[in-house]
Write a protein that holds these residues in place. Sequence first.
Motif, PDB file in Angstrom:
ATOM      1  N   ALA A   1      -5.992   8.706   9.879  1.00 32.35           N
ATOM      2  CA  ALA A   1      -7.251   8.428  10.572  1.00 32.35           C
ATOM      3  C   ALA A   1      -7.706   6.993  10.319  1.00 32.35           C
ATOM      4  CB  ALA A   1      -8.325   9.408  10.129  1.00 32.35           C
ATOM      5  N   VAL A   2      -7.531   6.517   9.104  1.00 34.98           N
ATOM      6  CA  VAL A   2      -7.992   5.155   8.821  1.00 34.98           C
ATOM      7  C   VAL A   2      -6.914   4.136   9.157  1.00 34.98           C
ATOM      8  CG1 VAL A   2      -9.618   5.912   7.073  1.00 34.98           C
ATOM      9  CG2 VAL A   2      -7.342   5.136   6.394  1.00 34.98           C
ATOM     10  N   GLY A   3      -5.845   4.558   9.787  1.00 33.00           N
ATOM     11  CA  GLY A   3      -4.947   3.553  10.359  1.00 33.00           C
ATOM     12  C   GLY A   3      -3.583   3.423   9.728  1.00 33.00           C
TER      13      GLY A   3
ATOM     14  N   ILE B   1       0.811  -1.214   0.000  1.00 31.56           N
ATOM     15  CA  ILE B   1       0.000   0.000   0.000  1.00 31.56           C
ATOM     16  C   ILE B   1       0.845   1.265   0.000  1.00 31.56           C
ATOM     17  CG2 ILE B   1      -0.393  -0.013   2.511  1.00 31.56           C
ATOM     18  CD1 ILE B   1      -2.902   1.020  -0.220  1.00 31.56           C
TER      19      ILE B   1
ATOM     20  N   GLU C   1       0.599   5.780  20.890  1.00 30.09           N
ATOM     21  CA  GLU C   1       0.211   6.398  19.623  1.00 30.09           C
ATOM     22  C   GLU C   1       0.098   5.352  18.522  1.00 30.09           C
ATOM     23  OE1 GLU C   1      -0.727   9.241  18.251  1.00 30.09           O
ATOM     24  OE2 GLU C   1      -0.503   8.377  16.233  1.00 30.09           O
ATOM     25  N   ARG C   2       1.067   4.436  18.519  1.00 33.29           N
ATOM     26  CA  ARG C   2       1.078   3.424  17.474  1.00 33.29           C
ATOM     27  C   ARG C   2      -0.093   2.452  17.646  1.00 33.29           C
ATOM     28  NH1 ARG C   2       3.708   0.209  13.885  1.00 33.29           N
ATOM     29  NH2 ARG C   2       3.379  -1.993  14.320  1.00 33.29           N
TER      30      ARG C   2
ATOM     31  N   LEU D   1      -3.417  -1.586   4.552  1.00 28.53           N
ATOM     32  CA  LEU D   1      -2.453  -1.036   5.505  1.00 28.53           C
ATOM     33  C   LEU D   1      -2.047  -2.085   6.528  1.00 28.53           C
ATOM     34  CD1 LEU D   1      -3.974   2.510   6.118  1.00 28.53           C
ATOM     35  CD2 LEU D   1      -1.754   2.014   5.085  1.00 28.53           C
ATOM     36  N   ALA D   2      -3.002  -2.967   6.843  1.00 24.69           N
ATOM     37  CA  ALA D   2      -2.707  -4.017   7.814  1.00 24.69           C
ATOM     38  C   ALA D   2      -2.009  -5.190   7.142  1.00 24.69           C
ATOM     39  CB  ALA D   2      -3.998  -4.479   8.474  1.00 24.69           C
TER      40      ALA D   2
ATOM     41  N   LEU E   1      -9.121   9.185  17.543  1.00 26.44           N
ATOM     42  CA  LEU E   1      -8.437  10.232  16.787  1.00 26.44           C
ATOM     43  C   LEU E   1      -7.912  11.300  17.726  1.00 26.44           C
ATOM     44  CD1 LEU E   1     -10.952  10.552  13.843  1.00 26.44           C
ATOM     45  CD2 LEU E   1      -8.564   9.840  13.652  1.00 26.44           C
TER      46      LEU E   1
ATOM     47  N   GLN F   1       4.554   3.820   8.113  1.00 27.71           N
ATOM     48  CA  GLN F   1       4.048   3.639   6.744  1.00 27.71           C
ATOM     49  C   GLN F   1       3.981   4.973   6.014  1.00 27.71           C
ATOM     50  OE1 GLN F   1       0.474   1.541   7.995  1.00 27.71           O
ATOM     51  NE2 GLN F   1       1.059  -0.227   6.747  1.00 27.71           N
TER      52      GLN F   1
ATOM     53  N   THR G   1      -3.241   3.944  16.534  1.00 29.53           N
ATOM     54  CA  THR G   1      -3.351   3.921  15.079  1.00 29.53           C
ATOM     55  C   THR G   1      -3.840   2.547  14.610  1.00 29.53           C
ATOM     56  OG1 THR G   1      -1.525   5.481  14.936  1.00 29.53           O
ATOM     57  CG2 THR G   1      -2.082   4.290  12.939  1.00 29.53           C
ATOM     58  N   LEU G   2      -3.247   1.504  15.186  1.00 32.05           N
ATOM     59  CA  LEU G   2      -3.631   0.148  14.784  1.00 32.05           C
ATOM     60  C   LEU G   2      -5.083  -0.141  15.181  1.00 32.05           C
ATOM     61  CD1 LEU G   2      -0.366  -1.833  15.588  1.00 32.05           C
ATOM     62  CD2 LEU G   2      -1.072  -0.667  13.490  1.00 32.05           C
TER      63      LEU G   2
ATOM     64  N   ARG H   1      -7.469   2.099  15.296  1.00 27.32           N
ATOM     65  CA  ARG H   1      -8.300   2.775  14.287  1.00 27.32           C
ATOM     66  C   ARG H   1      -8.395   1.942  13.028  1.00 27.32           C
ATOM     67  NH1 ARG H   1      -5.382   7.636  15.639  1.00 27.32           N
ATOM     68  NH2 ARG H   1      -4.177   7.507  13.713  1.00 27.32           N
ATOM     69  N   ARG H   2      -7.251   1.358  12.696  1.00 22.11           N
ATOM     70  CA  ARG H   2      -7.186   0.603  11.448  1.00 22.11           C
ATOM     71  C   ARG H   2      -8.034  -0.671  11.543  1.00 22.11           C
ATOM     72  NH1 ARG H   2      -1.454  -1.820  10.346  1.00 22.11           N
ATOM     73  NH2 ARG H   2      -2.332  -3.549  11.518  1.00 22.11           N
TER      74      ARG H   2
ATOM     75  N   HIS I   1     -14.482  11.993  17.803  1.00 25.42           N
ATOM     76  CA  HIS I   1     -13.025  11.889  17.664  1.00 25.42           C
ATOM     77  C   HIS I   1     -12.410  11.156  18.844  1.00 25.42           C
ATOM     78  CE1 HIS I   1     -13.160  15.692  14.922  1.00 25.42           C
ATOM     79  NE2 HIS I   1     -13.473  14.584  14.267  1.00 25.42           N
TER      80      HIS I   1
ATOM     81  N   PRO J   1      -7.809   0.176   4.731  1.00 21.14           N
ATOM     82  CA  PRO J   1      -7.384  -0.249   6.084  1.00 21.14           C
ATOM     83  C   PRO J   1      -6.809  -1.665   6.087  1.00 21.14           C
ATOM     84  CG  PRO J   1      -9.580   0.721   6.130  1.00 21.14           C
ATOM     85  CD  PRO J   1      -9.231   0.541   4.687  1.00 21.14           C
TER      86      PRO J   1
END
Lengths: 855, 248
Positions: free
Chosen positions: A764-766, A483, B84-85, B120-121, B64, A771, B88-89, B91-92, B59, B117
């Motif tokens: 926001a979407v991760g 991605i 923080e990380r 990204l994963a 967020l 990355q 993020t995960l 959210r994903r 949020h 998403p």
Amino acid sequence: MLRLGIKSLLAHKVRFALTASTIVIGVAFVVASFVTADSLRSGFDQLAEDINTGTDYTVRGELPFGEITEAVAPAVSADLVDDIAAVDGVEIAKGGLFVNGVIPVDGNGEAVTTFGPPVAGTNWLEDESLSQFYLMEGRWPVGIGEFAIDITTFEDDGYDFELGGTYQVVTPTGPREFTLTGVAQFGFPENAGVGAIFSLFDTATAQEILGFPGEFTVISVRAEAGADIAELQTRIEAVLPDGVEVITAADSEEEFSDATETFIGPFQTILLVFAFIVLFVSTFIISNTFNIVLGQRVRELSLLRAVGATPGQVRMSVLTESAIIGAVASVAGLGLGMLGALGLKALLNFFGASLPDGPLPLVPRTVLWAVVVGVGFTVLASLVPAIKASRISPVAGLAEGTSSDEGASLGWPRLASGGVLLAIGLVATGLGLFGDFDGATPQLSTLGAGAAVTFVAVSVLSPLVSRAVVSLLARPLVWMMPISGRLARANAARNPRRTSATAVALTIGLALVTMVSIVGQSLKVSFGDRLANAFTADFIVTADTQAGLPKTLSSDIRAAGIGTPVGFDLDLVQIDIGDSQVETQLTAARVSDLEAVINIDVIEGSLDGFDPQTGLLIQSDVAADDNLGLGDTVELTFVSGDRATVSVAAIFDGNGFWSSWFIDSALYDQFATTAFDDVVMVQSAIDDPEAARAAIDDVLDSYPQAVLEDRQEFQESIESSLNTVLVLVNVFLGFALLIALIGIVSTLTLSVFERIREIGLLRAVGMTRRQMRRMIRWEAAAVSLYGAVVGVVLGAAFGMATSAAIPEDIIDTIAVPYLQLFIFLVISVGFGLIAALFPAFRASRMNVLDAIADE
Amino acid sequence: MSVAAPPTHAAARAVAATKIYGSGDTAVRALDAINVTFEQGQFTAIMGPSGSGKSTLMHCMAGLDRVTEGQVLIGEIDLSTLSERDLTLLRRDNVGFVFQAFNLVPTLTAIENIMLPMDLAGSQGDTDWVDEVVSATGLADRLKHRPSELSGGQQQRVAVARALAGQPQVIFADEPTGNVDLNTGAEILGFMRNAVDEMGQTIVMVTHDAVAASYADRVVFLVDGKIVDELVDPTPERIRAHMNQLGA
Ligand SMILES: Nc1ncnc2c1ncn2[C@@H]1O[C@H](COP(=O)(O)OP(=O)(O)O)[C@@H](O)[C@H]1O
Ligand SMILES: [Mg+2]
């Protein structure tokens, strides 16, 4: 509107600072070029003045032709000194000897040598202000067994000299032992030697060991106080024989300054060429920044238009902005340039140039150039963006979003204008390469203009193909990192105009580097081939000082029975062919042994029965040009003023490696003004190479300036000095690449800023920070690779064309260093990755919600 | 107003969640010790006057942003404990989000945006589920198009599909129909309603519009960072009546 320009500058100061830094570097380069050159000029001028203090006239042998910088003038008879001293109005006249190539050897057996400045032998005078040699320690040497040395060498920690010690000095009449009795300084109170090394003897000794019995190379004359300099000059002239001239101190200062200008001028020009390359590359970066920033300000600009600003006012506001940036950059560039000049002098000195000390003169010309160049290039760069900004409609701001993703006119007009520019550029380049010109300057100017126009054309055409090419080049990213790679690739390709504008700086830099490396490689291959075929000699002896090797060296090798040595002495000569005259380089060598050491391909006549006193060998092309055939006679005039008539005994097919004219050293040495060969080649009579080398080394013990190499080593050392030049050129071109790097950083920072909402969304979407950074880094890498590929292709074309245009006797094989070009591409990917570090960091640290909320 | 329900059925909940922006005189209490639970398989609407803290709540719940005091939990995960990380995960993998506008990455096609998403994963996702979501969007023939080639309503449907595709525990949508016309709004709302009913998803949506809110199972009213009221099985009329009552 001026206020507006300043306001907007302050609002975008970081972005503009980055951009302006490219102009700062360019201006600094220009300033450093001028200041360094001026500093050298003033240093040498001061030196010339110092040297001539106390001397009103110099009497010396007159060169029958050519410049004093090209040849050594003949010596004059010692009897002249009294004749001149007897002239009414002359206070004092003394004979001096100044002979280059007199090399002292220190207590550790190390020869004192330099790269450029003379290593000379001279005589001291009682009247120190006439000779400008002042005794600092010990006493002046007297008689054949004593010498003095200059203070710089004496105090140099690298050399071991002590008063009272006995040292070898290698003179044109061979190596001799002397006791060191004194230390002298040239010029007072300054040491004006500028890197020259002196061994001093008394007058009689100097005449004997330097090979000028009963002669002087100069006679220094001082007039009585109040004498009329011009009038006295004519009266001195009256007592001089033909072939001897008298010049005033002012003349010799001017001559000296002209002589130094022959290397300062080109030095300055070369630096300026690099400076302009840097500025040219900067122009693209600045133009790009203006385009992006103005694109982001569409709303603001259209509001201005809506409330009544005319297009002219908008244009003026942008141009004002750029003029201010240019002015600020010029000032900063001046400062940086002064530092650069300091560094440059230090660098030159580090490489053994021994430049005179002195302030860094900042003359009005330099300041003017800095401002004109700084403001000029910045305003030039903002011209197109300014015009575009003035065309923004008053309602443009009402439209959604930023306009920068599209708006590039990618159609026929671009193709047509780019095509026309490309045609002009290529024609000019071709003309520059292959056309007939009166001198190098118009030719190189045409070539440079052609190349510049070609680069502009490429930048115009590039957006037409950048999307497709970038997508293709960045395809592996998609496999590497599903991605991030896909996004990086898409981002690199999304705005063709911006991608092109960002990449073009790298394109130009790499095109030049590629061109240099192809020409360099071709030169190496051609030269290597030719070199390999040029000799049959087993060993080559060269000197690590400028003066060369004493002619005794080849006779010593011959006497030792090691084999057949041939000394080559290249010198200026004037040749009368019928009614016309040419000045050219002529080589003197022992013709009967020539075939033992070099491959001379005789195509007419023969070397057998060559008469050393009347024979001449010429190269076939020259023979054809000058309409000379076997048996034709020409008259030679040597720099000593002597003449000889010779006739063509053989014509050889030159491979450009040897000079085109050969005579025998038996003839030449009668008239030579120096007793040095430039190179000695040896065909060994000893089978075992190691034994042969050892035997020659034994002889060379007396010649510490001699460097012994076999054919292979000689070829390698020539290649390595060529490599040094190439590396130096690439270091300067590195500045253009630095600008390209700054350009990528700046554009990417702006792009990231522009895409802030998208970045917020991704986070926001991760998307993790890592990355995110990876995505931006590889976007930059893709853009760089694109710029690099175009640059390498363009540079390869230029390089091959240039190689083809260079005469065949210099380059006859075009060689492409593929591996090197590949490495360039890899490096530029790394370049992109590095350039992206900062923007990527910023993007990854951006607050997600702020980013999303951004208008 | 209900106090937090037993955690077993909660997809997400806030416990005494307070969010303060700024400090000193200028401090704004955007969320004031809020307790709220969003049950699994429920469609909740959040309403309230402008500036009442709706977006802030979204949020903070979606990871967020962080609350100043109190807790936010997605399932059993307390977001305040996450780095923080990890946030993020989370959210994903566990949360879907739909913004009012600008939901899609312009360089990616519709389907690429939907898969974002999961891509990204580095996971395939549940292919059957993704197919189901995609067919529910009614955009099967436009999947290869980029956002700029889609209408506003289509873009929002892609955004909802993206939120759904990873089967998150909960989806937050901040005024997802705020930027589109009525018909398009109805399209999107119908799609979300369907996702809850047919696919068992949990959705929390902020809206200004009583009709939009009436698609939800429950409406929560927010004023000055506090939950002041709530309505189950709402109709537009009842919602309007409540809003008038609140003086909004
Ligand atoms: N980043 C911020 N900084 C300071 N105050 C904020 C910030 N975001 C929101 N606020 C304030 O918090 C309150 C709630 O805002 P928000 O959640 O956006 O309300 P709503 O979405 O209900 O309109 C408002 O008073 C708003 O001004
Ligand atoms: Mg809101």
